[in-house]
Write an enzyme that holds these catalytic residues in place. Structure first.
Site, PDB file in Angstrom:
ATOM      1  N   GLU A  14      34.442  45.792  -7.898  1.00 30.43           N
ATOM      2  CA  GLU A  14      35.706  45.403  -8.002  1.00 30.43           C
ATOM      3  C   GLU A  14      36.052  44.311  -6.814  1.00 30.43           C
ATOM      4  O   GLU A  14      35.535  44.417  -5.296  1.00 30.43           O
ATOM      5  CB  GLU A  14      36.410  46.568  -7.461  1.00 30.43           C
ATOM      6  CG  GLU A  14      36.120  47.892  -8.249  1.00 30.43           C
ATOM      7  CD  GLU A  14      37.649  48.859  -7.923  1.00 30.43           C
ATOM      8  OE1 GLU A  14      38.497  48.259  -6.717  1.00 30.43           O
ATOM      9  OE2 GLU A  14      37.463  50.139  -8.558  1.00 30.43           O
TER      10      GLU A  14
ATOM     11  N   HIS B   1      42.311  48.905 -11.223  1.00 25.81           N
ATOM     12  CA  HIS B   1      42.411  49.491  -9.953  1.00 25.81           C
ATOM     13  C   HIS B   1      43.926  49.369  -9.146  1.00 25.81           C
ATOM     14  O   HIS B   1      44.126  48.928  -8.178  1.00 25.81           O
ATOM     15  CB  HIS B   1      41.663  48.999  -8.669  1.00 25.81           C
ATOM     16  CG  HIS B   1      41.182  49.977  -7.992  1.00 25.81           C
ATOM     17  ND1 HIS B   1      39.608  50.433  -6.941  1.00 25.81           N
ATOM     18  CD2 HIS B   1      42.408  51.515  -7.536  1.00 25.81           C
ATOM     19  CE1 HIS B   1      40.273  51.583  -6.159  1.00 25.81           C
ATOM     20  NE2 HIS B   1      41.584  51.977  -6.772  1.00 25.81           N
TER      21      HIS B   1
ATOM     22  N   ARG C 256      37.101  58.144  -8.705  1.00 24.42           N
ATOM     23  CA  ARG C 256      35.713  56.631  -8.237  1.00 24.42           C
ATOM     24  C   ARG C 256      35.292  56.808  -9.213  1.00 24.42           C
ATOM     25  O   ARG C 256      35.370  57.260  -9.948  1.00 24.42           O
ATOM     26  CB  ARG C 256      35.707  57.340  -7.279  1.00 24.42           C
ATOM     27  CG  ARG C 256      36.484  57.947  -5.536  1.00 24.42           C
ATOM     28  CD  ARG C 256      36.985  55.562  -5.067  1.00 24.42           C
ATOM     29  NE  ARG C 256      37.620  55.825  -3.635  1.00 24.42           N
ATOM     30  CZ  ARG C 256      38.644  56.058  -3.505  1.00 24.42           C
ATOM     31  NH1 ARG C 256      39.621  56.314  -4.748  1.00 24.42           N
ATOM     32  NH2 ARG C 256      39.296  55.663  -2.650  1.00 24.42           N
TER      33      ARG C 256
END
Length: 320
Positions: A267, A286, A238
């Site tokens: 994001e 990601h 994270r």
């Protein structure tokens, strides 16, 4: 009349192709969305006409303020069996069932090593130079064998990353607030005496912690300053575990050799975000859980969740 199901953040537009939706096709109409909305008003407008929403991981928050505006919503399916951005109490208040799916630790483990190897052997720079007619062999790669891999976190993913590190001939140590010497020994790694000592002595530091109050901002400017000049930092967990401003500053100053990131504070990453132009950075959008097998599990079990809900016997129900 069929119920309407929205699939959010289907960036690759594969949700309805990678899984078999036929078990619910006679009762549910599915609409996939390949863009990402962050504005709550836009989300409320988009989802107002849907009875079911399928969301990936923790990309889209569902706070009480949004759930208040979705009176038609009855089922919310999130990939994974834990989701911290859904207000479960508000969902229960509004009669919204929240269900999860299984997930595999294999894809993030593999991506972690893709980043480590990409950094150590300068893969992107060398590949770009080759394709663009640049110099032949302009960098000297870093060896992994005999060097130290330091893991912040030794859970399901961290343990598997450790095993691959050992296979490469690396010394492996780990640290987290609750990690014991016995647990570290079970995973075949050394327990670092402190976070600071792990940072000072590791050649590669990889983050595998859950985000919480104790881990938010765990690596700030003071901690990043402890890294060796030739060390690499990798974060596939994270973004908020590492202070983003401190990280950008350290990369710009060349405080350590480089970083590999798969997670970001916002994001998708805005076009003008400073990380897009930060030096010494290998970054992926990601992709940790983005694999064919994982997506088949996510969306296949989402279909199972929907079918079970419609049959009056919900499965994999998530709570606060």
């Amino acid at each position: 009349m069929k119920l309407r199901c929205a699939v959010l953040d289907d960036f690759q537009e594969v949700a309805t192709r990678i899984a078999d939706w036929s078990p619910v096709a006679d009762r549910v109409e599915v609409a996939g969305f390949s863009d990402h909305l962050t504005d709550e008003d836009e989300l409320a407008d988009r989802l107002a006409g849907f009875d079911i929403v399928v969301t990936l991981r923790e990309r889209v928050p569902f706070p009480a303020s949004l759930l208040d505006r979705l009176p038609r919503l009855k089922l919310l399916v999130a990939s994974g069996m834990r989701n911290s951005v859904i207000d479960h109490a508000a969902a229960e208040k509004h009669g919204v069932t929240v269900c999860g799916t299984a997930s595999s630790s294999t894809p993030p483990v593999e991506l972690t090593w893709a980043l480590i190897l990409g950094l150590a052997r300068n893969v992107v720079a060398e590949s770009t130079a080759l394709r663009e007619g640049g110099p032949w062999q302009s960098t000297v790669g870093a060896d992994l064998a005999g060097r130290r891999l330091g893991l912040l976190g030794l859970g399901k993913i961290g343990s598997r990353v450790a095993g691959i590190g050992r296979a490469f001939g690396m010394e492996v140590s780990a640290w987290s607030q609750n990690l014991t010497a016995e647990r570290a020994a079970e995973a075949g790694v050394e327990l670092a005496p402190s976070k600071e000592e792990l940072l000072r002595t590791s050649d590669v530091v990889s983050v595998h912690l859950a985000l919480g109050e104790r881990t938010r901002g765990l690596l700030g400017a003071a901690e990043l300053a402890l890294l060796k000049p030739d060390a690499y930092l990798v974060n596939t967990s994270r973004a908020a575990i590492v202070d983003q401003d401190a990280l950008i500053d350290a990369l710009r100053r060349g405080a350590f050799a480089g970083a590999g990131l798969d997670v970001f504070d916002v994001e998708p990453l805005p076009a003008d975000h400073p990380l897009r132009t930060a030096p010494r950075l290998l970054a992926t959008p990601h992709l940790g859980y983005v694999s064919q097998a994982n997506y088949r599990t996510y969306y296949g079990e989402a279909v199972e969740d929907i079918r079970a809900f419609l049959d009056g016997a919900p499965v994999r129900v998530l709570g606060a």
